[in-house]
Design an enzyme around this catalytic site. Structure first.
Site, PDB file in Angstrom:
ATOM      1  N   SER A 115     -28.665  36.694 -86.055  1.00 45.92           N
ATOM      2  CA  SER A 115     -28.905  36.632 -85.035  1.00 45.92           C
ATOM      3  C   SER A 115     -27.654  35.064 -84.994  1.00 45.92           C
ATOM      4  O   SER A 115     -27.183  34.625 -86.027  1.00 45.92           O
ATOM      5  CB  SER A 115     -29.876  35.673 -84.330  1.00 45.92           C
ATOM      6  OG  SER A 115     -29.645  34.704 -83.360  1.00 45.92           O
ATOM      7  N   TYR A 167     -36.129  28.645 -85.150  1.00 49.10           N
ATOM      8  CA  TYR A 167     -35.690  29.970 -85.019  1.00 49.10           C
ATOM      9  C   TYR A 167     -34.329  29.885 -86.348  1.00 49.10           C
ATOM     10  O   TYR A 167     -33.739  30.531 -86.811  1.00 49.10           O
ATOM     11  CB  TYR A 167     -35.750  30.932 -83.988  1.00 49.10           C
ATOM     12  CG  TYR A 167     -35.707  31.824 -84.064  1.00 49.10           C
ATOM     13  CD1 TYR A 167     -35.544  32.756 -84.431  1.00 49.10           C
ATOM     14  CD2 TYR A 167     -33.530  32.235 -82.724  1.00 49.10           C
ATOM     15  CE1 TYR A 167     -35.738  34.386 -84.357  1.00 49.10           C
ATOM     16  CE2 TYR A 167     -33.140  33.201 -82.903  1.00 49.10           C
ATOM     17  CZ  TYR A 167     -34.219  34.669 -83.686  1.00 49.10           C
ATOM     18  OH  TYR A 167     -33.652  35.562 -83.244  1.00 49.10           O
TER      19      TYR A 167
END
Length: 258
Positions: free
Chosen positions: A143, A156
């Site tokens: 990501s 995250y």
């Protein structure tokens, strides 16, 4: 250069997290490119339905229920294959958006276990099979969060940075082997469950993630990029591909129409 049908020895592609979103779209794309896709996820009914869809449309697919954080299950899964050509480490996800001061350690642990240890488990178990194919590819779906932090995202971000570093280090360690290591780092992707899961099922909070953004990326946009990198000539390694919608300049700079 046009995509070529993969050679028989490397024609099997394993996709984790294939029950929905990017994983499901990747399964469809790779099947269309000539791969026999092996779809894995915890939700057995979803991957079985996708395998049926792909097979009915002329592709080749099989479904396996698999929790990537269960090493014994992963090792057993790996015994089903003599060689594989592609491993797409897509299983992952985000939980919560709390600051470091109040973040839930259980959420952090779950994110790390899925995004990093899950990727490690599959890669370790299947790497000998990828080498045996003579033309293997490991894909790590990370990501843009792994490349730059933002407030409320530390858990995250830490997990996806771990996935990023895993890919980068593996590439160094296996250079000279017939296996490519490719990292795909998407930015804002609107899928059916990512934001909803992150916010514990709160539909209002999930909707605000994409509010005013004209065209977030779709799961198929990312799957298209994955399939493109996999189908390049064997000597071409796309180390890192960052994908964002036009409306997103960075993790913290997004144009929203009012």
């Amino acid at each position: 250069m046009a995509s070529a049908v993969p050679p028989a020895a490397s024609r099997v592609a394993v996709v984790t997290g294939a029950s929905s979103g990017i994983g499901a779209a990747t399964g469809r794309r790779l099947a269309a490119a000539g791969y026999r896709v092996v779809l894995t996820a915890r939700r057995k009914d979803r991957v079985e339905a996708l395998a049926e869809e792909i097979n009915a449309s002329g592709g080749s697919a099989a479904a396996y229920q698999l929790d990537v954080t269960d090493r014994a299950a992963v090792d057993e899964f790996a015994t089903a294959f003599q060689s594989i050509g592609v491993l797409v480490n897509n299983a992952g996800g985000a939980l919560g958006a709390d600051p470091v001061a109040t973040g839930d350690p259980a959420d952090w642990r779950t994110m790390y276990e899925t995004n990093v240890i899950g990727t490690l488990n599959l890669t370790q178990a299947l790497l000998p099979k990828l080498v045996a194919s003579g033309d293997g590819t490991v894909i790590v779906v990370s990501s843009t969060a792994g490349l730059g932090t933002y407030e409320g995202g530390a858990g995250y971000v830490a997990a996806k940075h771990g996935a990023h570093v895993l890919a980068e280090t593996l590439r160094l360690e296996i250079v000279g082997q017939p296996v490519r290591v490719i990292e795909i780092a998407p930015g804002m992707v609107r899928t059916e469950g990512f934001a909803l899961t992150r916010y514990g099922g709160d539909e209002e909070k999930a909707a605000k993630v994409y509010e005013g953004v004209a065209e977030p990326l779709t799961a198929d946009d990312v799957a298209d990029a994955i399939a493109w990198t996999v189908t390049r000539p064997s000597h071409v390694n796309v180390d890192l591909m960052v994908l964002r919608p036009r409306a997103q300049a960075s993790n913290t700079k997004v144009h929203r129409e009012r």
